[in-house]
Design a protein around this motif. Structure first.
Motif, PDB file in Angstrom:
ATOM      1  N   PRO A 243       0.815  -1.214   0.000  1.00 33.31           N
ATOM      2  CA  PRO A 243       0.000   0.000   0.000  1.00 33.31           C
ATOM      3  C   PRO A 243       0.849   1.266   0.000  1.00 33.31           C
ATOM      4  N   ILE A 244       0.381   2.257  -0.728  1.00 37.34           N
ATOM      5  CA  ILE A 244       1.005   3.574  -0.753  1.00 37.34           C
ATOM      6  C   ILE A 244       0.533   4.319   0.495  1.00 37.34           C
ATOM      7  N   ALA A 245       1.454   4.900   1.213  1.00 36.03           N
ATOM      8  CA  ALA A 245       1.091   5.650   2.425  1.00 36.03           C
ATOM      9  C   ALA A 245       0.367   6.934   2.024  1.00 36.03           C
ATOM     10  N   PRO A 246      -0.838   7.144   2.566  1.00 40.02           N
ATOM     11  CA  PRO A 246      -1.562   8.373   2.223  1.00 40.02           C
ATOM     12  C   PRO A 246      -0.919   9.595   2.855  1.00 40.02           C
ATOM     13  N   GLU A 247      -0.969  10.686   2.142  1.00 40.63           N
ATOM     14  CA  GLU A 247      -0.524  11.970   2.682  1.00 40.63           C
ATOM     15  C   GLU A 247      -1.725  12.654   3.319  1.00 40.63           C
ATOM     16  N   SER A 248      -1.504  13.795   3.910  1.00 44.46           N
ATOM     17  CA  SER A 248      -2.576  14.546   4.546  1.00 44.46           C
ATOM     18  C   SER A 248      -3.698  14.809   3.538  1.00 44.46           C
ATOM     19  N   GLY A 249      -4.932  14.510   3.924  1.00 39.70           N
ATOM     20  CA  GLY A 249      -6.080  14.733   3.056  1.00 39.70           C
ATOM     21  C   GLY A 249      -6.350  13.589   2.092  1.00 39.70           C
ATOM     22  N   GLN A 250      -5.568  12.524   2.170  1.00 41.01           N
ATOM     23  CA  GLN A 250      -5.766  11.372   1.288  1.00 41.01           C
ATOM     24  C   GLN A 250      -6.267  10.171   2.083  1.00 41.01           C
ATOM     25  N   GLU A 251      -6.873   9.228   1.345  1.00 45.31           N
ATOM     26  CA  GLU A 251      -7.306   7.950   1.900  1.00 45.31           C
ATOM     27  C   GLU A 251      -6.582   6.842   1.150  1.00 45.31           C
ATOM     28  N   SER A 252      -6.252   5.782   1.861  1.00 47.96           N
ATOM     29  CA  SER A 252      -5.707   4.589   1.219  1.00 47.96           C
ATOM     30  C   SER A 252      -6.844   3.592   1.014  1.00 47.96           C
ATOM     31  N   VAL A 253      -6.929   3.047  -0.184  1.00 50.99           N
ATOM     32  CA  VAL A 253      -7.959   2.042  -0.441  1.00 50.99           C
ATOM     33  C   VAL A 253      -7.707   0.781   0.379  1.00 50.99           C
TER      34      VAL A 253
ATOM     35  N   ARG B 177     -21.166   6.653  -1.911  1.00 47.56           N
ATOM     36  CA  ARG B 177     -19.984   5.982  -2.434  1.00 47.56           C
ATOM     37  C   ARG B 177     -19.823   4.652  -1.716  1.00 47.56           C
ATOM     38  N   VAL B 178     -19.366   3.663  -2.476  1.00 52.74           N
ATOM     39  CA  VAL B 178     -19.080   2.344  -1.935  1.00 52.74           C
ATOM     40  C   VAL B 178     -17.565   2.241  -1.803  1.00 52.74           C
ATOM     41  N   LEU B 179     -17.117   1.870  -0.605  1.00 47.59           N
ATOM     42  CA  LEU B 179     -15.696   1.767  -0.298  1.00 47.59           C
ATOM     43  C   LEU B 179     -15.373   0.316   0.004  1.00 47.59           C
ATOM     44  N   GLU B 180     -14.453  -0.247  -0.774  1.00 49.85           N
ATOM     45  CA  GLU B 180     -14.065  -1.651  -0.607  1.00 49.85           C
ATOM     46  C   GLU B 180     -12.555  -1.777  -0.724  1.00 49.85           C
ATOM     47  N   THR B 181     -11.973  -2.611   0.122  1.00 49.03           N
ATOM     48  CA  THR B 181     -10.530  -2.832   0.128  1.00 49.03           C
ATOM     49  C   THR B 181      -9.988  -2.977  -1.288  1.00 49.03           C
ATOM     50  N   SER B 182      -8.970  -2.210  -1.596  1.00 46.85           N
ATOM     51  CA  SER B 182      -8.202  -2.226  -2.855  1.00 46.85           C
ATOM     52  C   SER B 182      -8.892  -1.522  -4.027  1.00 46.85           C
ATOM     53  N   HIS B 183     -10.105  -1.035  -3.840  1.00 42.11           N
ATOM     54  CA  HIS B 183     -10.849  -0.375  -4.914  1.00 42.11           C
ATOM     55  C   HIS B 183     -11.025   1.115  -4.626  1.00 42.11           C
ATOM     56  N   PRO B 184     -10.824   1.972  -5.635  1.00 38.05           N
ATOM     57  CA  PRO B 184     -11.214   3.363  -5.438  1.00 38.05           C
ATOM     58  C   PRO B 184     -12.743   3.450  -5.307  1.00 38.05           C
ATOM     59  N   PRO B 185     -13.263   4.522  -4.745  1.00 37.81           N
ATOM     60  CA  PRO B 185     -14.711   4.621  -4.542  1.00 37.81           C
ATOM     61  C   PRO B 185     -15.513   4.487  -5.843  1.00 37.81           C
ATOM     62  N   THR B 186     -16.653   3.839  -5.704  1.00 33.98           N
ATOM     63  CA  THR B 186     -17.647   3.799  -6.774  1.00 33.98           C
ATOM     64  C   THR B 186     -18.799   4.686  -6.316  1.00 33.98           C
TER      65      THR B 186
ATOM     66  N   TYR C 116     -13.990  -3.130 -13.370  1.00 32.94           N
ATOM     67  CA  TYR C 116     -14.231  -2.379 -12.148  1.00 32.94           C
ATOM     68  C   TYR C 116     -14.744  -0.971 -12.428  1.00 32.94           C
ATOM     69  N   GLY C 117     -15.557  -0.444 -11.498  1.00 32.92           N
ATOM     70  CA  GLY C 117     -16.191   0.847 -11.726  1.00 32.92           C
ATOM     71  C   GLY C 117     -15.761   1.954 -10.800  1.00 32.92           C
ATOM     72  N   GLY C 118     -14.622   1.822 -10.145  1.00 31.62           N
ATOM     73  CA  GLY C 118     -14.172   2.854  -9.230  1.00 31.62           C
ATOM     74  C   GLY C 118     -13.633   4.079  -9.949  1.00 31.62           C
ATOM     75  N   TRP C 119     -13.624   5.185  -9.222  1.00 29.72           N
ATOM     76  CA  TRP C 119     -13.133   6.465  -9.745  1.00 29.72           C
ATOM     77  C   TRP C 119     -11.926   6.895  -8.921  1.00 29.72           C
ATOM     78  N   VAL C 120     -10.797   7.093  -9.592  1.00 27.75           N
ATOM     79  CA  VAL C 120      -9.567   7.501  -8.932  1.00 27.75           C
ATOM     80  C   VAL C 120      -9.452   9.023  -8.968  1.00 27.75           C
ATOM     81  N   THR C 121      -9.242   9.614  -7.796  1.00 30.15           N
ATOM     82  CA  THR C 121      -8.990  11.051  -7.672  1.00 30.15           C
ATOM     83  C   THR C 121      -7.707  11.232  -6.850  1.00 30.15           C
ATOM     84  N   SER C 122      -7.251  12.465  -6.764  1.00 31.46           N
ATOM     85  CA  SER C 122      -5.988  12.739  -6.079  1.00 31.46           C
ATOM     86  C   SER C 122      -6.043  12.479  -4.575  1.00 31.46           C
TER      87      SER C 122
END
Length: 165
Positions: free
Chosen positions: A6-16, A49-58, A144-150
């Motif tokens: 996993p990439i470590a999230p920075e301030s204001g970010q979430e890790s999937v 939004r649906v949040l699931e391990t390893s997936h960006p939000p749908t 997959y239907g997730g949306w990746v944002t910054s």
């Protein structure tokens, strides 16, 4: 078996990788916009939004905030172990059509009852999708239907080598 780092999230970010499995449903007031063939077909601040391990939000949008004249019911159906039987729409605006690119659950499971008839869209099939005016990147992989944002970091399911995750 490959284990993702996993990439470590920075301030204001979430890790999937901090998202749960089974997935969680949560309301969001972020502005969601979808453009197809130059027309804004959806615009809402009442999504889930649906949040699931390893997936960006749908993101699931309420029908009343979608230009329904552009949705054509499809015969395609799928089954999600968490949400139930999914049905699909084809999107057609003018002379441009994309088949089976939006889906919904008319009778979702109890945990997902709040998204009954809410519609999610594959970002890759649309001209542009936005979350709070930020253009999204589609989740890797056509399934997959997730949306990746910054504000979301991965690695994401769908990337090369992720099938066994």
């Amino acid at each position: 078996m490959f284990r993702p780092k996993p990439i470590a999230p920075e301030s204001g970010q979430e890790s999937v990788w901090d998202y749960p499995r089974p997935p969680r449903l949560e309301a969001t007031d972020k502005r969601i916009e979808i453009v197809f063939n130059g027309v804004t077909i959806a615009d809402t601040q009442n999504a889930f939004r649906v949040l699931e391990t390893s997936h960006p939000p749908t993101y699931y949008l309420p029908l009343e905030d979608i230009r329904q004249e552009y949705l054509i019911p499809s015969s395609r159906q799928t089954f999600c172990e968490w949400k139930g039987k999914g049905s699909y729409y084809t999107v057609k605006v003018g002379d441009k059509e994309a088949s089976d690119v939006a889906w919904y659950y008319s009778t979702p499971t109890l945990d997902f009852a709040a998204i009954e008839n809410y519609v999610a869209f594959y970002a890759a099939a649309m001209d542009d999708c936005y979350v709070n005016a930020e253009k999204v990147t589609p989740q890797p992989g056509n399934f997959y239907g997730g949306w990746v944002t910054s504000d979301v970091v991965g690695p994401f399911k769908g990337e090369s080598g992720s099938w066994g995750w």
